[in-house]
Design a protein around this motif. Structure first.
Motif, PDB file in Angstrom:
ATOM      1  N   HIS A  90       0.811  -1.224   0.000  1.00 18.66           N
ATOM      2  CA  HIS A  90       0.000   0.000   0.000  1.00 18.66           C
ATOM      3  C   HIS A  90       0.842   1.272   0.000  1.00 18.66           C
ATOM      4  N   ASP A  91       2.019   1.214   0.611  1.00 19.52           N
ATOM      5  CA  ASP A  91       2.851   2.415   0.747  1.00 19.52           C
ATOM      6  C   ASP A  91       4.045   2.399  -0.199  1.00 19.52           C
ATOM      7  N   LYS A 149       6.009   5.354  -1.393  1.00 18.31           N
ATOM      8  CA  LYS A 149       6.953   6.099  -0.543  1.00 18.31           C
ATOM      9  C   LYS A 149       8.397   5.842  -0.953  1.00 18.31           C
ATOM     10  N   HIS A 208       2.349   9.801  -2.442  1.00 19.80           N
ATOM     11  CA  HIS A 208       2.769   8.390  -2.431  1.00 19.80           C
ATOM     12  C   HIS A 208       1.591   7.483  -2.813  1.00 19.80           C
ATOM     13  N   HIS A 250      -5.891   4.281   0.368  1.00 15.87           N
ATOM     14  CA  HIS A 250      -5.751   3.980   1.796  1.00 15.87           C
ATOM     15  C   HIS A 250      -5.730   5.197   2.706  1.00 15.87           C
ATOM     16  N   HIS A 251      -5.591   6.404   2.161  1.00 17.96           N
ATOM     17  CA  HIS A 251      -5.715   7.606   3.006  1.00 17.96           C
ATOM     18  C   HIS A 251      -7.052   8.307   2.799  1.00 17.96           C
ATOM     19  N   ASP A 260      -3.347   0.467   9.084  1.00 17.20           N
ATOM     20  CA  ASP A 260      -2.301   1.461   8.850  1.00 17.20           C
ATOM     21  C   ASP A 260      -2.225   2.446  10.023  1.00 17.20           C
TER      22      ASP A 260
HETATM   23 FE   LIG Z   1       0.295   5.648   3.305  1.00 17.92          FE
END
Ligand SMILES: [Fe+2]
Length: 466
Positions: A256-257, A260, A285, A310-311, A338
């Protein structure tokens, strides 16, 4: 703007803080719309307007009891200043930034917000957004001259790790480093990792306690990702997801990240507030990750979607701005995991939050930001043996939890009981280890309390903590 210059006297931050404290008191005392509130609000608005006349933002930080304006300590040791410098941090706030464009409604909303129980940074940010406050930020996170409180935490777990967990961290590190170098995602490693997480790590009590407990390290992305994948898996299990959904969920959570890896590390790890540009980069990201994953053949179609969403909030806010579109349920699962993972880990500006408090933060975010049903399921899945609950160990000992060992919530201290649960017959620390370093016992199950059971008879009998 130099606050130590001649204009500084005119631009004392104290009246702003005092005004806000008074307004906070008035909103907690008088009904909404009372003239006293209106008058104080008007005065505060005027003071803030004077400040913002000369610059686009006023930044007030309270650092070691001293009030700083725009990063410069404001002299003066009168009692009012000292009191206010004590009060705000007691409310969990040590920075207050007000930007040009602020209006009376926002000032009032912040004053009211200060009446709420002390919350974590994530909860404060969510509350501000919920009240439509766009020109004021509050936080424990302070932007300037605050390295004094920044602590260097290790970048990954130290000490003895469950072997499967250690292996998964290593594989994730390799995968993420590869991607950071601009190379293609290694699908075979990703698949191995998903299998390892589902079939080994999630089945190891030792690994779970290492993931679920407070984490005394500042997780780099790969580590955070492994932990979020496991936490998502625990939530997925609680929701009785089938095997194929589970595979999809773990893959998506793991990656998911991944966006980044394209953001400079010094921004990802920066202690203190981010500039607008840095914030934008970090927020990107999600879209960067989604684009990278969409281009990778062989991944589940949910994986780029979860990276993108996801954010996003359960009700459609958050970033990136996708209108009122509600995120996919899998994205919502990953959001819960998260946030829990982030707050139970250390950050340069913040100690890790213990699991039980992290659960409270999640509960506060449930509704608008997080899906309430998912938060409930998650807390059920990860709450361990709260004080007062009756448990049985794998050596068939029965006991009442009287203390949770710091950093090891799966191994609490018990007041031992006989089968009739009449009263304590001794104490047992389930965190005790044998010569090989393995736990001597595990808590096997929680036992339903019999009618009329009084946990109070067992509590307060805990031996002093080590
Ligand atoms: Fe994230």
């Amino acid at each position: 703007m130099n606050a130590s210059g001649p204009a500084a006297a005119a631009l004392d931050p104290l009246p702003v803080l005092k005004g806000l404290a008074n307004l906070r008191w008035l909103t907690g005392t008088y009904p909404a719309g009372h003239p006293m509130i209106g008058q104080k609000l008007h005065e505060l608005e005027e003071i803030v307007r004077q400040h913002l006349h000369t610059r686009p933002e006023m930044r007030i930080d309270i650092i070691r009891g001293g009030v700083h304006l725009d990063g410069v300590r404001v002299d003066g040791s009168d009692p009012a200043r000292a009191q206010i410098a004590r009060e705000l941090p007691e409310l969990g706030i040590d920075s207050l930034y007000i930007r040009d464009g602020v209006d009376a409604d926002e000032l009032l909303a912040v004053a009211e917000l200060l009446w709420l129980p002390r919350s974590g940074q994530d909860a404060i940010t969510a509350q501000l957004a919920q009240r439509n406050v766009r020109h004021i930020s509050l936080g424990k996170l302070v932007a300037l001259d605050t390295r004094w409180r920044a602590q260097q935490w290790p970048d990954a777990p130290t000490g003895r790790l469950d072997p499967a967990y250690a292996e998964s961290l290593l594989l994730a590190q390799q995968t993420f480093e590869r991607t950071a170098e601009g190379r293609q995602l290694d699908l075979i490693t990703v698949r191995d990792l998903v299998q390892l997480l589902i079939y080994k790590v999630a089945r190891s009590q030792a690994a779970l306690s290492q993931i679920l407990a407070v984490k005394e390290y500042e997780n780099l992305t790969y580590c955070h990702s492994v932990n979020v994948a496991i936490l998502s898996l625990l939530l997925g299990r609680q929701l009785h997801l089938g095997e194929s959904d589970m595979l999809a969920l773990v893959e998506a959570a793991l990656l998911h990240d991944i966006g980044k890896t394209r953001i400079p590390l010094e921004i990802v790890k920066k202690p203190g507030a981010l500039t607008k540009r840095e914030r934008k980069l970090i927020d990107a990201h999600t879209t960067l990750g989604a684009a990278m994953l969409a281009q990778t053949e062989g991944l589940n179609p949910l994986t780029p979607l979860v990276a993108l969403e996801h954010h996003r909030s359960a009700k459609g806010g958050g970033y990136p701005d996708l209108g009122s579109e509600v995120p996919h349920i899998m994205s919502q699962v990953v959001s819960v995991a998260d946030i829990y993972e982030a707050i139970t880990g250390a950050r340069s500006y913040q100690d890790p939050t213990p699991p039980e408090r992290a659960c409270l933060v999640l509960a506060r975010l449930a509704g608008d930001k997080l899906n309430t049903v998912l938060v409930k399921a998650f807390v059920n899945a990860i709450t361990f043996f709260p004080v007062g609950s009756i448990v049985r160990t794998d050596r068939n000992e029965l006991g009442v939890v009287v203390r949770t060992n710091h950093g090891d919530p799966l191994h609490p201290v018990l007041a031992l009981a006989d089968e009739a649960l009449d009263g304590p017959v001794g104490h047992l620390d389930t965190a005790a280890r044998d010569a090989s370093g393995a736990y001597e016992r595990h808590v096997r199950a929680t036992v339903r309390p019999p009618a009329g059971f009084n946990a109070g008879a067992f509590l307060g009998t805990s031996p002093q903590s080590a």
